[in-house]
Design a protein around this motif. Structure first.
Motif, short mmCIF file in Angstrom:
data_model
loop_
_atom_site.label_atom_id
_atom_site.label_comp_id
_atom_site.label_asym_id
_atom_site.label_seq_id
_atom_site.Cartn_x
_atom_site.Cartn_y
_atom_site.Cartn_z
N LYS A 112 0.82 -1.22 0.00
CA LYS A 112 0.00 0.00 0.00
C LYS A 112 0.85 1.26 0.00
CE LYS A 112 -3.98 -1.89 2.44
NZ LYS A 112 -4.74 -1.84 3.70
N SER A 113 2.01 1.20 0.66
CA SER A 113 2.84 2.39 0.78
C SER A 113 3.87 2.52 -0.34
CB SER A 113 3.56 2.38 2.13
OG SER A 113 4.47 1.30 2.19
N THR A 114 3.94 1.55 -1.24
CA THR A 114 4.91 1.58 -2.33
C THR A 114 4.36 2.37 -3.50
OG1 THR A 114 5.76 -0.57 -1.67
CG2 THR A 114 6.29 0.16 -3.89
N LYS A 115 5.17 3.29 -4.02
CA LYS A 115 4.75 4.06 -5.19
C LYS A 115 4.97 3.22 -6.44
CE LYS A 115 5.71 8.66 -3.44
NZ LYS A 115 6.44 9.92 -3.68
N VAL A 116 3.98 3.26 -7.34
CA VAL A 116 4.08 2.53 -8.60
C VAL A 116 4.74 3.43 -9.63
CG1 VAL A 116 2.76 1.38 -10.41
CG2 VAL A 116 2.02 1.21 -8.03
N ASN A 117 5.71 2.89 -10.33
CA ASN A 117 6.40 3.63 -11.38
C ASN A 117 5.43 3.90 -12.53
OD1 ASN A 117 8.15 4.48 -13.48
ND2 ASN A 117 9.84 3.45 -12.45
N GLN A 118 5.43 5.12 -13.03
CA GLN A 118 4.51 5.49 -14.12
C GLN A 118 4.92 4.89 -15.46
OE1 GLN A 118 1.61 7.00 -13.50
NE2 GLN A 118 2.23 6.88 -11.37
N ASP A 119 6.19 4.59 -15.63
CA ASP A 119 6.68 3.94 -16.85
C ASP A 119 6.28 2.47 -16.78
OD1 ASP A 119 8.04 2.80 -18.93
OD2 ASP A 119 10.00 3.65 -18.41
N ALA A 120 5.42 2.03 -17.70
CA ALA A 120 4.86 0.68 -17.66
C ALA A 120 5.93 -0.41 -17.69
CB ALA A 120 3.88 0.49 -18.81
N SER A 121 6.95 -0.26 -18.53
CA SER A 121 7.97 -1.30 -18.62
C SER A 121 8.78 -1.39 -17.32
CB SER A 121 8.90 -1.06 -19.80
OG SER A 121 9.59 0.17 -19.66
N LYS A 122 9.06 -0.25 -16.70
CA LYS A 122 9.78 -0.26 -15.43
C LYS A 122 8.90 -0.81 -14.31
CE LYS A 122 13.05 3.43 -16.41
NZ LYS A 122 13.50 4.78 -16.07
N ALA A 123 7.62 -0.53 -14.37
CA ALA A 123 6.69 -1.05 -13.37
C ALA A 123 6.62 -2.57 -13.44
CB ALA A 123 5.30 -0.44 -13.56
N LYS A 124 6.63 -3.13 -14.66
CA LYS A 124 6.60 -4.59 -14.83
C LYS A 124 7.86 -5.22 -14.26
CE LYS A 124 3.65 -4.79 -18.88
NZ LYS A 124 3.58 -5.13 -20.31
N LEU A 125 9.01 -4.61 -14.53
CA LEU A 125 10.26 -5.13 -13.99
C LEU A 125 10.28 -5.06 -12.47
CD1 LEU A 125 13.03 -3.83 -16.41
CD2 LEU A 125 12.37 -6.20 -15.97
N ALA A 126 9.80 -3.96 -11.92
CA ALA A 126 9.77 -3.79 -10.47
C ALA A 126 8.85 -4.83 -9.82
CB ALA A 126 9.33 -2.39 -10.11
N ALA A 127 7.76 -5.16 -10.49
CA ALA A 127 6.81 -6.13 -9.94
C ALA A 127 7.42 -7.53 -9.86
CB ALA A 127 5.54 -6.16 -10.79
N LEU A 128 8.42 -7.81 -10.69
CA LEU A 128 9.06 -9.12 -10.69
C LEU A 128 10.14 -9.26 -9.63
CD1 LEU A 128 9.40 -9.67 -14.53
CD2 LEU A 128 7.76 -10.75 -12.98
N GLN A 129 10.56 -8.15 -9.05
CA GLN A 129 11.64 -8.18 -8.06
C GLN A 129 11.06 -8.31 -6.66
OE1 GLN A 129 14.83 -8.25 -9.03
NE2 GLN A 129 13.98 -8.25 -11.08
N PRO A 130 11.65 -9.17 -5.83
CA PRO A 130 11.16 -9.25 -4.45
C PRO A 130 11.50 -7.97 -3.69
CG PRO A 130 13.13 -10.59 -4.71
CD PRO A 130 12.76 -10.07 -6.08
N THR A 131 10.59 -7.54 -2.85
CA THR A 131 10.83 -6.33 -2.07
C THR A 131 11.81 -6.65 -0.93
OG1 THR A 131 9.03 -6.76 -0.52
CG2 THR A 131 8.48 -5.52 -2.53
N PRO A 132 12.47 -5.65 -0.41
CA PRO A 132 13.37 -5.90 0.73
C PRO A 132 12.63 -6.53 1.92
CG PRO A 132 13.76 -3.72 -0.17
CD PRO A 132 12.55 -4.25 -0.86
N LYS A 133 11.40 -6.13 2.15
CA LYS A 133 10.61 -6.69 3.25
C LYS A 133 10.36 -8.18 3.03
CE LYS A 133 8.26 -6.53 7.01
NZ LYS A 133 8.97 -6.33 8.27
N TYR A 134 10.01 -8.57 1.80
CA TYR A 134 9.75 -9.97 1.49
C TYR A 134 11.02 -10.80 1.68
CZ TYR A 134 8.37 -14.22 -0.84
OH TYR A 134 8.12 -15.53 -1.12
N THR A 135 12.13 -10.29 1.18
CA THR A 135 13.40 -10.99 1.33
C THR A 135 13.75 -11.16 2.80
OG1 THR A 135 14.14 -10.08 -0.78
CG2 THR A 135 15.84 -10.97 0.65
N SER A 136 13.52 -10.11 3.58
CA SER A 136 13.78 -10.16 5.01
C SER A 136 12.91 -11.19 5.70
CB SER A 136 13.54 -8.77 5.60
OG SER A 136 13.48 -8.81 6.99
#
Length: 112
Positions: free
Chosen positions: A79-103
């Protein structure tokens, strides 16, 4: 017993229907890193934590509570994460685990 499985099959789009498929060049195997959170309880098949090298003594309810708390934390982060407005960058970001998830994977998961 409960089990959840997700299977994804990606099929290549046929550009020219009716023609035999062209032979593809052999590619080297690609590497994929899978992260998941596994929390065991004392009634499971192998109540031993191989990561911490100790037996597991928590109840099923305690294990479920831990996982639900992790889900709440991840939902709050989303909820607190900002979504990148660039669609291709947003797709790449969605595929990466967040630091919280990794932790949480490192903190909670009990799989080798």
């Amino acid at each position: 017993a409960q089990c959840t499985a997700v299977v994804v099959n990606l099929l290549q789009k046929d550009d020219k229907p009716g023609q035999p498929p062209t032979k593809k060049a052999r590619r080297e195997a690609e590497s994929v890193r899978l992260r998941h959170i596994l929390v065991k309880h004392r009634d499971c098949g192998q109540p031993f934590d191989p990561v911490r090298n100790r037996p597991v003594s928590r109840s099923r309810d305690e294990a479920e509570s831990m996982l639900r708390q992790a889900l709440r934390e991840l939902a709050q982060e989303a909820k607190s994460t900002k979504v990148n407005q660039d669609a291709s960058k947003a797709k790449l970001a969605a595929l990466q685990p967040t630091p919280k998830y990794t932790s949480l994977c490192k903190e909670l998961s009990e799989c080798a």
